[in-house]
Design an enzyme around this catalytic site. Structure first.
Site, PDB file in Angstrom:
ATOM      1  N   CYS A  76       0.830  -1.207   0.000  1.00 24.96           N
ATOM      2  CA  CYS A  76       0.000   0.000   0.000  1.00 24.96           C
ATOM      3  C   CYS A  76       0.866   1.259   0.000  1.00 24.96           C
ATOM      4  O   CYS A  76       2.080   1.208   0.139  1.00 24.96           O
ATOM      5  CB  CYS A  76      -0.923  -0.003   1.209  1.00 24.96           C
ATOM      6  SG  CYS A  76      -0.044   0.182   2.770  1.00 24.96           S
ATOM      7  N   ALA A  79       2.986   1.729   3.004  1.00 23.15           N
ATOM      8  CA  ALA A  79       4.180   0.865   2.975  1.00 23.15           C
ATOM      9  C   ALA A  79       5.304   1.528   2.180  1.00 23.15           C
ATOM     10  O   ALA A  79       6.473   1.475   2.568  1.00 23.15           O
ATOM     11  CB  ALA A  79       3.842  -0.493   2.358  1.00 23.15           C
ATOM     12  N   HIS A 210       6.064   6.191  -2.395  1.00 21.34           N
ATOM     13  CA  HIS A 210       7.412   6.681  -2.700  1.00 21.34           C
ATOM     14  C   HIS A 210       7.329   8.160  -3.071  1.00 21.34           C
ATOM     15  O   HIS A 210       8.108   8.981  -2.594  1.00 21.34           O
ATOM     16  CB  HIS A 210       8.041   5.947  -3.883  1.00 21.34           C
ATOM     17  CG  HIS A 210       8.133   4.468  -3.717  1.00 21.34           C
ATOM     18  ND1 HIS A 210       8.047   3.607  -4.775  1.00 21.34           N
ATOM     19  CD2 HIS A 210       8.311   3.693  -2.617  1.00 21.34           C
ATOM     20  CE1 HIS A 210       8.175   2.362  -4.343  1.00 21.34           C
ATOM     21  NE2 HIS A 210       8.330   2.395  -3.040  1.00 21.34           N
TER      22      HIS A 210
END
Ligand code: CFM
Length: 558
Positions: A76, A79, A210
């Site tokens: 996800c 994460a 990210h």
């Protein structure tokens, strides 16, 4: 079409088998199992590698939603933000605002290592799990009060230099204003405190996280400390997370070459490194997927060029070192790099000479998040192995097809959900490190800048597959058909693969191994492959009744 499972003698004959299997037929057979609508979607993500013209390897669909009902290995947004990019930094208190599971399951499972002795205060909070432990009460009445208390408690206990807060799904759903709480606490406590809107459901995978993390680092951390450090060839290493100690080995090699690392994002990193990273001359990008945003934004704001490198594989390591030396155009550095390569390669060559005869011609499959499925192919080919199928969980088209397709990528609603920062030249600190013409031409001394060719360019045409967001069914079927000598992926696939009688190497956490980067890492990896693939245990994995279904038995009263 009906392919039989191979028996053990056939297991030795993989190369012949390849001649018999028709990848297009296999693709058809696998997709035929799906309902037509699903098959149409998977068709665009399940590609037999084939060049369509000089520059293009065919389009693959990527970074789109997983089809409901398909077992995917994706993670996800939280994460990607907390676990991947921010997690390896030791001296930021990373506080998860949410139910305890999100914090607990992202706590130290990635094997990112750190060495606190390299910063003066030796702070290391990575072994703690910080969470606001949201309960029903907060879901109903709001969690901001609990977040405030948690930040205060973390500050009182640890006196950190920085605290960052990660939003989980319920935080977004109930509408807690994490950013106003962090602003308020920053004013109260006088240290940098900021939040990430990285709710798990944002975007289609951890890739969104990210991007959110890159934005947060860029807005709140990079550029806080203008101290100019001593040293030549000052670089940042972007997208290296020190899994299993990879970063330590890369540090050792760069250090031997006299190249100074200002900051790694974010393996073995500290707030102090990030804050000062805008003083480097060059950004080296290892994992393009997770951190290309920081590289681009640092170029726009500070004038720091970036280039793609890869330290997985001995040859790639040497090529990357040579590329750096070439970029600087400095004979002293070029000579030093050649000396280091000459010192390191004998051990590598010795290991290859020993191990290659036992591995040559064998097949590998690898399905990892966004970079390793490409980078690791180098290590396999060094011992003569062939990657027959590879793919990413969450990478974008540019990671497959190369950055030249960037202008063609359609921005969909899921990507638009993630903030794009408007980055301008810093009025005082923008300083082009090289001739602005080179920056514009994206090339210096023949070294391409801002350039990545992607994975497909390195895979054999006609015989190999590139598969995005592979499903469990596809994984099982490919293994049945090809019986690869090894399958590489993560913990979610591990036991399913082993039960099919195939050795399985985790390329996320490295199981308990590593480092695999650089020269020493390459030697480690060859040995690991040898140990796993040539173990006899895989021949004994089938139950006796699978090998011979007729069991002799008699009635007890006879
Ligand atoms: Fe980059 Fe990574 Fe990877 Fe990644 Fe990851 Fe990872 Fe990975 Mo697991 S940052 S994209 S989000 S190289 S955690 S260290 S192994 S999926 S291929």
């Amino acid at each position: 079409m009906n392919y039989k499972l191979k028996n053990e003698t056939e297991f030795e004959e993989e190369v012949d088998l390849l001649e018999d299997l028709n990848p297009e037929e296999i693709k058809k057979e696998i997709l035929n199992q799906y309902p037509p609508k699903v098959a149409r979607k998977r068709n665009k993500q399940f590609i037999v590698n084939k060049k369509i013209d000089d520059d293009n390897y065919g389009e693959i669909q990527a970074n789109v939603r997983t089809i409901p009902g398909i077992i995917s290995q994706r993670g996800c947004c939280y994460a990607g933000c907390k676990g991947v990019v921010m997690g390896p930094t030791r001296d930021i208190v990373n506080l998860t605002h949410g139910p305890i599971g999100c914090g607990f399951y992202s706590w130290l499972t990635r094997r990112n290592q750190t060495d606190p002795s390299t910063t003066p205060d030796h702070d290391n909070f990575m072994n703690y799990c910080f969470s606001t432990d949201m309960q029903e009460r907060e879901i109903i009445f709001g969690g901001e009060k609990k977040l405030r208390t948690a930040i205060q408690e973390a500050y009182d206990t640890f006196k950190p230099k920085m605290i960052s807060v990660f939003s989980t799904c319920p935080v977004g759903l109930i509408g807690d204003d994490v950013h106003s709480v962090t602003r308020e606490m920053q004013e109260k406590l006088g240290i940098t405190i900021f939040g990430f809107s990285c709710e798990g459901y944002k975007g289609v995978s951890q890739s969104a996280g990210h991007h959110v993390a890159n934005n947060g680092l860029f807005k709140h951390v990079i550029g806080l400390d203008d101290t100019v450090q001593e040293g030549e060839y000052k670089i940042n290493l972007l997208g290296e997370y020190n899994i299993g100690g990879d970063g330590f080995e890369i540090d050792r090699i760069l250090d031997a070459c006299g190249i100074k690392i200002i900051s790694t994002f974010s393996g073995n990193s500290s707030v102090d490194h990030f804050s000062n990273s805008h003083t480097a001359d060059l950004n080296l990008v290892m994992c393009h997927r997770s951190i290309n945003y920081v590289a681009d934004m640092m170029e726009q704001k500070y004038g720091i060029p970036w280039m793609k490198i890869n330290f997985l594989g001995a040859e790639s390591t040497s090529n990357s070192l040579r590329k750096i030396a070439q970029y600087y155009g400095d004979q002293k550095l070029k000579d030093r790099v050649e000396e280091v390569i000459a010192e390191e390669m004998p051990a590598v060559e010795e290991a290859i000479a020993e191990i290659k005869p036992r591995l040559e011609g064998k097949l590998a499959m690898m399905f990892v998040g966004g970079s390793r499925a490409h980078h690791y192919q180098e290590l396999f080919s060094e011992v003569g192995m062939k990657t027959i199928a590879a793919g990413y969980e969450f990478a974008h088209r540019d990671d497959y097809e190369g950055r030249h397709v960037l202008p063609q990528i359609k921005i969909d609603a899921d990507s638009r959900n993630i903030e794009e920062l408007d980055v301008q030249k810093d009025p005082e600190r923008y300083r082009p490190r090289i001739d602005p013409k080179e920056l514009e031409a994206e090339e210096r001394y023949g070294v391409p800048l801002k350039h990545y060719d992607g994975m497909m360019a390195d895979m054999e045409e006609g015989k190999t597959f590139t598969i995005d967001d592979i499903s469990q069914y596809e994984t099982e079927r490919l293994i049945e058909l090809y019986k690869p000598a090894i399958f590489c992926a993560g913990i979610k696939e591990k036991y399913m693969v082993q039960k099919q009688g195939i050795p399985m190497k985790q390329l996320h956490s490295y199981d308990s191994g590593g480092p695999y980067a650089g020269y020493k890492g390459a030697v480690n990896f060859y040995h690991e492959l040898d140990r796993m693939i040539n173990s006899k245990v895989w021949g004994h994995i089938r139950a006796p009744w699978e090998k011979s279904p007729e069991l002799a038995a008699m009635y007890a009263n006879e």
